[in-house]
Write a protein that holds these residues in place. Structure first.
Motif, mmCIF file in Angstrom:
data_model
loop_
_atom_site.group_PDB
_atom_site.id
_atom_site.type_symbol
_atom_site.label_atom_id
_atom_site.label_comp_id
_atom_site.label_asym_id
_atom_site.label_seq_id
_atom_site.Cartn_x
_atom_site.Cartn_y
_atom_site.Cartn_z
ATOM 1 N N GLN A 1 -2.703 -1.126 13.452
ATOM 2 C CA GLN A 1 -2.781 -2.193 12.507
ATOM 3 C C GLN A 1 -2.331 -1.762 11.198
ATOM 4 N N ALA A 2 -3.087 -0.614 10.721
ATOM 5 C CA ALA A 2 -2.802 -0.095 9.434
ATOM 6 C C ALA A 2 -1.228 0.416 9.051
ATOM 7 N N ARG A 3 -0.905 0.871 10.107
ATOM 8 C CA ARG A 3 0.684 1.175 9.944
ATOM 9 C C ARG A 3 1.643 -0.002 9.881
ATOM 10 N N ARG A 4 1.214 -0.874 10.525
ATOM 11 C CA ARG A 4 2.129 -2.093 10.372
ATOM 12 C C ARG A 4 1.789 -2.734 9.141
ATOM 13 N N ALA A 5 0.663 -3.089 8.945
ATOM 14 C CA ALA A 5 0.348 -3.498 7.195
ATOM 15 C C ALA A 5 1.125 -2.960 6.396
ATOM 16 N N ALA A 6 0.955 -1.468 6.282
ATOM 17 C CA ALA A 6 1.413 -0.455 5.462
ATOM 18 C C ALA A 6 3.020 -0.799 4.915
ATOM 19 N N ARG A 7 3.699 -1.115 6.193
ATOM 20 C CA ARG A 7 5.154 -1.179 6.151
ATOM 21 C C ARG A 7 5.183 -2.594 5.359
ATOM 22 N N LEU A 8 4.650 -3.610 5.429
ATOM 23 C CA LEU A 8 4.577 -4.904 4.719
ATOM 24 C C LEU A 8 4.208 -4.576 3.452
ATOM 25 N N LEU A 9 3.070 -4.088 3.099
ATOM 26 C CA LEU A 9 2.637 -4.019 1.734
ATOM 27 C C LEU A 9 3.382 -2.852 0.586
ATOM 28 N N ALA A 10 3.978 -2.039 1.596
ATOM 29 C CA ALA A 10 4.960 -1.004 0.767
ATOM 30 C C ALA A 10 6.070 -1.950 0.024
ATOM 31 N N ALA A 11 6.464 -3.039 0.761
ATOM 32 C CA ALA A 11 7.797 -3.725 0.030
ATOM 33 C C ALA A 11 7.306 -4.481 -1.100
ATOM 34 N N LEU A 12 5.826 -4.478 -1.352
ATOM 35 C CA LEU A 12 5.532 -5.068 -2.831
ATOM 36 C C LEU A 12 5.704 -3.945 -3.843
ATOM 37 N N LYS A 13 6.091 -2.943 -3.453
ATOM 38 C CA LYS A 13 6.258 -1.847 -4.553
ATOM 39 C C LYS A 13 5.083 -1.593 -5.424
ATOM 40 N N PRO A 14 3.806 -1.412 -4.943
ATOM 41 C CA PRO A 14 2.557 -1.206 -5.612
ATOM 42 C C PRO A 14 2.634 -0.130 -6.694
ATOM 43 N N ASP A 15 1.861 -0.218 -7.752
ATOM 44 C CA ASP A 15 1.828 0.971 -8.783
ATOM 45 C C ASP A 15 0.669 1.834 -8.351
ATOM 46 N N ALA A 16 -0.331 1.291 -7.656
ATOM 47 C CA ALA A 16 -1.669 2.247 -7.548
ATOM 48 C C ALA A 16 -2.296 1.640 -6.341
ATOM 49 N N ILE A 17 -3.026 2.619 -5.959
ATOM 50 C CA ILE A 17 -3.837 2.419 -4.589
ATOM 51 C C ILE A 17 -5.379 3.179 -5.000
ATOM 52 N N ILE A 18 -6.422 2.367 -4.745
ATOM 53 C CA ILE A 18 -7.747 2.713 -4.859
ATOM 54 C C ILE A 18 -8.220 2.197 -3.310
ATOM 55 N N ALA A 19 -9.377 3.175 -2.995
ATOM 56 C CA ALA A 19 -9.852 2.963 -1.730
ATOM 57 C C ALA A 19 -11.354 3.073 -1.486
ATOM 58 N N SER A 20 -12.072 2.442 -0.869
ATOM 59 C CA SER A 20 -13.488 3.002 -0.425
ATOM 60 C C SER A 20 -13.291 4.562 0.045
ATOM 61 N N ASP A 21 -14.352 5.295 0.008
ATOM 62 C CA ASP A 21 -14.215 6.920 0.434
ATOM 63 C C ASP A 21 -14.785 6.584 1.792
ATOM 64 N N LEU A 22 -15.112 5.553 2.554
ATOM 65 C CA LEU A 22 -15.464 5.506 3.929
ATOM 66 C C LEU A 22 -14.247 5.848 4.765
ATOM 67 N N ARG A 23 -14.401 6.402 6.036
ATOM 68 C CA ARG A 23 -13.011 7.006 6.666
ATOM 69 C C ARG A 23 -12.382 5.778 7.317
ATOM 70 N N ARG A 24 -12.856 4.674 7.434
ATOM 71 C CA ARG A 24 -12.057 3.487 8.071
ATOM 72 C C ARG A 24 -11.184 3.037 6.764
ATOM 73 N N ALA A 25 -11.595 2.876 5.789
ATOM 74 C CA ALA A 25 -10.780 2.449 4.446
ATOM 75 C C ALA A 25 -9.885 3.562 4.135
ATOM 76 N N ALA A 26 -10.099 4.842 3.924
ATOM 77 C CA ALA A 26 -9.307 5.901 3.532
ATOM 78 C C ALA A 26 -8.330 6.123 4.494
ATOM 79 N N ALA A 27 -8.770 5.925 5.804
ATOM 80 C CA ALA A 27 -7.428 6.269 6.961
ATOM 81 C C ALA A 27 -6.424 5.034 6.611
ATOM 82 N N THR A 28 -6.963 3.829 6.390
ATOM 83 C CA THR A 28 -6.024 2.839 6.199
ATOM 84 C C THR A 28 -5.239 2.972 5.015
ATOM 85 N N ALA A 29 -5.615 3.418 3.761
ATOM 86 C CA ALA A 29 -5.202 3.653 2.655
ATOM 87 C C ALA A 29 -4.125 4.749 2.808
#
Length: 217
Positions: A43-71
Motif C-alpha cells: 500500500q505504501a509503495r503504491r501511494a508513494a508513487r502517486l504522492l511523488a507526483a506532487l513533488k513534495p518539498d519535505a517529509i516529516i513522520a512519526s517515529d513509530l515503525r509503521r509510519a516511518a516505513a511508510t514515509a
C-alpha cells in the motif's frame, strides 16, 4: 500562518500509514510500535508513487515503525530526507492499547460511548484528543512555515493524530473533530493555505487531488 499573499498556496498532505496486523484484528494500537504487514508495504509503495507526483518539498513522520516505513517509500522516490518526530505518534490510550474493539466495548463501554458523544475522555487513562493536537499541530505548522510559496509538506502519521491535527488547523471546536471521519490505511487528506487560513481540500483520498473547477474555488 498569517494568510498574507506572500505565504498563500502552500499545501500539507497528511498521510496515514499502511496496514498492520493489529489493524486487521481491529486491535487498538495507540503508541504501541507495530510493523507494517506485507500488504501494508505494498500500500505504501503504491501511494508513494502517486504522492511523488506532487513533488513534495519535505517529509516529516512519526517515529513509530509503521509510519516511518511508510514515509521511507516516498523518500526513496523523491530523494528527500525524512524528519522523524515523536510528537506525531498516535494517541496514547493506556489500558485500551492492545485490546480489540469488542474488548474495549465490553470493558470500557461507558468510556467509549462518552468519547463518541464528543466528551473529553482519557481513553484507557491516556491522552485527551486536545493534548494530541497540542503536540502534533505545532510540529506540522513549524515545518509548513519553512515551505516555499506553493510548496508541499507530506506528514506521515496515524489516523487519530491526523484527525485531531486537521481539526486544530481548521479551527474547529474539539467536539466536532469526530465529524471528520477516519482515514483508511495509506490514504491521505490535503490542507491548502488560503486567504483565511487552512482549508480541507481532500479527505481520505487515495488518488491525486483534482483542481476545484467551479464557483467555490
Amino acid at each position: 500562518m498569517n494568510g498574507t499573499k506572500t505565504d498563500r498556496g502552500r499545501r500539507v498532505v497528511l498521510w496515514r500509514h499502511g496496514q498492520t496486523a493489529w489493524n486487521l484484528e481491529r486491535r487498538f494500537q495507540g503508541s504501541t510500535d507495530i510493523e507494517l504487514t506485507e500488504m501494508g508495504i505494498g500500500q505504501a509503495r503504491r501511494a508513494a508513487r502517486l504522492l511523488a507526483a506532487l513533488k513534495p518539498d519535505a517529509i516529516i513522520a512519526s517515529d513509530l515503525r509503521r509510519a516511518a516505513a511508510t514515509a521511507n517509500e516516498l523518500a526513496a522516490l523523491t530523494q528527500l530526507d525524512v524528519t522523524h518526530d515523536a510528537a506525531l505518534q498516535e494517541t496514547y490510550a493506556g489500558a485500551w492499547q492492545g485490546l480489540t474493539h469488542d474488548e474495549i466495548l465490553a470493558r470500557y463501554g461507558d468510556q467509549y460511548t462518552a468519547w463518541k458523544r464528543g466528551e473529553a475522555v482519557r481513553r484507557g487513562g491516556g491522552e485527551l484528543e486536545t493534548e494530541v493536537a497540542d503536540r502534533a499541530a505545532p510540529v506540522v505548522l513549524n515545518h509548513a512555515d519553512k515551505l516555499p510559496v506553493g510548496g508541499t509538506l507530506v506528514v506521515v502519521s496515524h489516523g487519530g493524530t491526523i484527525r485531531t491535527t486537521i481539526g486544530r488547523l481548521l479551527g474547529l471546536d474539539a467536539h466536532h473533530w469526530e465529524g471528520l471521519g477516519g482515514l483508511s490505511n495509506c490514504c491521505w487528506s490535503v490542507l491548502g493555505e488560503g486567504a483565511r487560513g487552512w482549508r480541507l481540500l481532500e479527505h481520505n483520498a487515495g488518488t491525486l487531488p483534482e483542481p476545484v473547477l467551479g464557483d467555490d474555488d
